[in-house]
Design an enzyme around this catalytic site. Structure first.
Site, PDB file in Angstrom:
ATOM      1  N   ASP A   1      17.028   9.868  -7.903  1.00  9.87           N
ATOM      2  CA  ASP A   1      18.605  10.107  -7.907  1.00  9.87           C
ATOM      3  C   ASP A   1      19.347  10.070  -6.186  1.00  9.87           C
ATOM      4  OD1 ASP A   1      18.803   9.728 -10.943  1.00  9.87           O
ATOM      5  OD2 ASP A   1      19.030  11.891 -10.862  1.00  9.87           O
TER       6      ASP A   1
ATOM      7  N   ASP B   1      -0.622  19.540  18.307  1.00  7.07           N
ATOM      8  CA  ASP B   1       0.504  21.001  18.946  1.00  7.07           C
ATOM      9  C   ASP B   1       1.098  21.713  17.578  1.00  7.07           C
ATOM     10  OD1 ASP B   1      -0.551  20.070  21.466  1.00  7.07           O
ATOM     11  OD2 ASP B   1       1.324  19.348  21.622  1.00  7.07           O
TER      12      ASP B   1
ATOM     13  N   LYS C   1       2.933   4.794  -1.408  1.00  9.31           N
ATOM     14  CA  LYS C   1       2.932   5.647  -2.192  1.00  9.31           C
ATOM     15  C   LYS C   1       4.556   5.996  -2.296  1.00  9.31           C
ATOM     16  CE  LYS C   1      -1.824   4.588  -1.607  1.00  9.31           C
ATOM     17  NZ  LYS C   1      -1.930   4.780  -0.600  1.00  9.31           N
TER      18      LYS C   1
ATOM     19  N   HIS D   1      -9.650  10.573   1.226  1.00  5.03           N
ATOM     20  CA  HIS D   1      -8.074  10.041   1.255  1.00  5.03           C
ATOM     21  C   HIS D   1      -7.104  10.206   1.813  1.00  5.03           C
ATOM     22  CE1 HIS D   1      -4.877   7.549  -0.652  1.00  5.03           C
ATOM     23  NE2 HIS D   1      -7.018   6.492  -0.813  1.00  5.03           N
TER      24      HIS D   1
ATOM     25  N   HIS E   1       0.971  -1.179   0.194  1.00  2.06           N
ATOM     26  CA  HIS E   1      -0.290   0.207   0.101  1.00  2.06           C
ATOM     27  C   HIS E   1       0.525   1.392  -0.250  1.00  2.06           C
ATOM     28  CE1 HIS E   1      -3.352   2.563   1.540  1.00  2.06           C
ATOM     29  NE2 HIS E   1      -4.004   1.918   0.726  1.00  2.06           N
TER      30      HIS E   1
ATOM     31  N   LYS F   1      -4.371  10.764   5.039  1.00  2.00           N
ATOM     32  CA  LYS F   1      -4.161  10.054   6.199  1.00  2.00           C
ATOM     33  C   LYS F   1      -2.570  10.801   7.309  1.00  2.00           C
ATOM     34  CE  LYS F   1      -4.130   6.586   2.710  1.00  2.00           C
ATOM     35  NZ  LYS F   1      -5.124   6.383   2.821  1.00  2.00           N
TER      36      LYS F   1
END
Length: 379
Positions: free
Chosen positions: A135, A292, A130, A285, A128, A287
Site C-alpha cells: 500500500d 561510528d 528483496k 547471509h 537479487h 550484507k
C-alpha cells in the site's frame, strides 16, 4: 522426509473488512533479525493490504514459510488487492512454475526475471533484490529471501541475516520508482538506493564514503566478501588511522569456493590491524555495516563483482537508535564467532595453493564474468 519447518507464529488471520493494521507511525526504520522477526511482520502487512502489494525476491520457496506467503498473497488477490510478484529465474529455479501458476490463478501478476532460457540470449544478470511494499505505506528490504533457512528451527539458529521495515514517505517514493530502474530516495534520515542493471557502483560508493569518513569504528558483516583492491585499501587505511575495523565473515558458505576467495585476503587485513571473525553457527547471509554507531548500511548488495551488475537494493539509515541495534547484533555475532589470528594463517604448500590459487581464480572469474555481462548488456 521433509526438513523441519521454521518456527513461526500461526498464520495471520484474514483482516476484518474495513479494519486497519495497527499504526506504527514512530517506526520509520525498524531493524529485523532474520526471518524469525521479519516473516510475521511481512505476513501481517500482506494480510492488511487494501490496495497494492509488490513483492520482489531472489529466492521464493514454495513449501514451509513460502506456503504461508503464497496463501497470504492468494487471499489478498482474491479480495481485490493488486498483487505483483517478481522472482528471479535462477534463484527460484524449481519453484517459479508453481508460483506463477498458483498466483496467476488467483488474479496476481507474476514475472520470472531472466528464466534459464534467457541464458541462450546472453541475459545472465540477476534480480537479487528483496523488496516487499504494501500500500505504499510499509516496506521491507534487506538480505532475506523467502525460505525456511532464514528462520530459527527450535534451538537451531536460522541463517544470520538482517532486514529493515520502513514506514513513511520513503515508501510512497519507492512505489513510484519500482519500475524505473536506478533510483536514490530520501526521507528524513533514511536513504534508499535501487541499482538498475550494472548500477551497483553507486551502492559500492556509499560503503566507501562511510568507511572513508569513519572516525571510531566500522563493523561489517558480509556473506560473499570479494572486495576489489580499492575497497581493501579503504578498510586497511581506516584501520591504520586508528579506526576499529571488525569484519564478520562466513565460516562456512552455501557458495562453493567463496570462502577460499575471501580467505586469501586475511593476511592483508590482519597485518593492517583489521579484526576478523568467522560465523559458523549457521550460514552467514547478512550484507550490513555500522559506522561510528551512527550509520547503518543494509540491503541485498554484496561486496562482490556480481552485485555490481545485478539488480540490488541498499538502505542507508543515519538513525542512532537503529544503528545501535545493528551494532549490538553484529557484536553479539562476533562474540559467538571464531576469532581469526595472523599466526593461524600459516599454511602448508597445498593449503596455499588451494586458498591462494583457487581463491584468486574464483575472484578473477567473478570479476571478469561481471565485466563481460556488463559490456554485453550495454551494447
Amino acid at each position: 522426509m521433509r526438513p523441519e519447518a521454521a518456527v513461526l507464529p500461526s498464520p495471520v488471520p484474514a483482516p476484518v473488512p474495513g479494519a486497519l493494521a495497527p499504526e506504527r507511525e514512530d517506526e520509520r526504520c525498524t531493524l529485523l533479525d532474520g526471518g524469525t522477526e521479519a516473516y510475521p511482520r511481512m505476513l501481517e502487512a500482506i494480510s492488511f493490504a487494501r490496495h497494492r502489494i509488490h513483492l520482489e525476491v531472489y529466492t521464493f520457496e514454495r513449501e514451509g514459510v513460502g506456503a504461508l506467503f503464497v496463501d497470504a498473497l492468494v487471499a489478498a488477490a482474491k479480495r481485490g488487492v493488486s498483487v505483483k510478484v517478481v522472482v528471479d529465474g535462477w534463484g527460484s529455479i524449481g519453484n517459479s512454475a508453481y508460483l506463477t501458476q498458483t498466483l496467476r490463478a488467483a488474479g496476481a501478476k507474476v514475472r520470472v526475471y531472466n528464466p534459464l532460457t534467457s541464458l541462450c540470449l546472453g541475459r545472465s544478470w540477476r534480480n537479487h533484490r528483496k523488496i516487499l511494499l504494501v500500500d505504499d505505506t510499509v516496506a521491507f528490504l534487506g538480505g532475506i529471501n523467502i525460505g525456511d533457512a532464514y528462520a530459527a528451527k527450535g534451538d537451531v539458529p536460522g541463517w544470520a541475516d538482517l532486514a529493515v521495515e520502513l514506514r513513511g514517505d520513503i515508501c510512497r517514493q519507492l512505489g513510484e520508482k519500482l519500475t524505473a530502474g536506478a533510483a536514490a530516495l530520501t526521507s528524513g534520515q533514511v536513504r534508499l538506493f535501487l541499482s538498475g542493471f550494472a548500477g551497483g557502483h553507486r551502492l559500492r560508493r556509499r560503503y566507501l564514503s562511510a568507511i572513508d569518513g569513519a572516525k571510531h569504528e566500522v563493523l561489517l558483516a558480509h556473506a560473499y566478501f570479494l572486495p576489489d583492491a580499492a575497497f581493501v585499501r579503504a578498510l586497511t587505511r581506516a584501520a591504520r588511522r586508528g579506526v576499529r575495523v571488525s569484519l564478520l565473515l562466513a565460516g562456512r558458505s552455501d557458495v562453493i569456493f567463496a570462502r577460499a576467495a575471501t580467505m586469501r585476503l586475511y593476511g592483508t587485513f590482519l597485518r593492517a590491524g583489521v579484526s576478523i571473525h568467522e560465523w559458523t553457527a549457521s550460514t552467514l547471509h547478512a550484507k550490513a555495516a555500522v559506522v561510528d554507531g551512527q550509520t547503518l548500511l543494509v540491503g541485498s548488495f554484496n561486496l562482490d563483482p556480481l552485485s555490481l551488475v545485478n539488480l540490488e537494493t541498499l538502505v542507508e539509515a543515519e538513525e542512532p537508535g537503529v544503528a545501535a541495534q545493528a551494532a549490538l547484533w553484529l557484536e553479539k555475532h562476533v562474540a559467538m564467532s571464531r576469532h581469526v589470528l595472523l599466526e593461524q594463517c600459516g599454511r602448508s604448500g597445498l593449503q596455499r595453493w588451494l586458498l591462494d590459487v583457487v581463491g584468486l581464480a574464483v575472484a578473477r572469474f567473478a570479476e571478469r564474468f561481471a565485466s563481460f555481462i556488463g559490456r554485453r548488456r550495454k551494447r
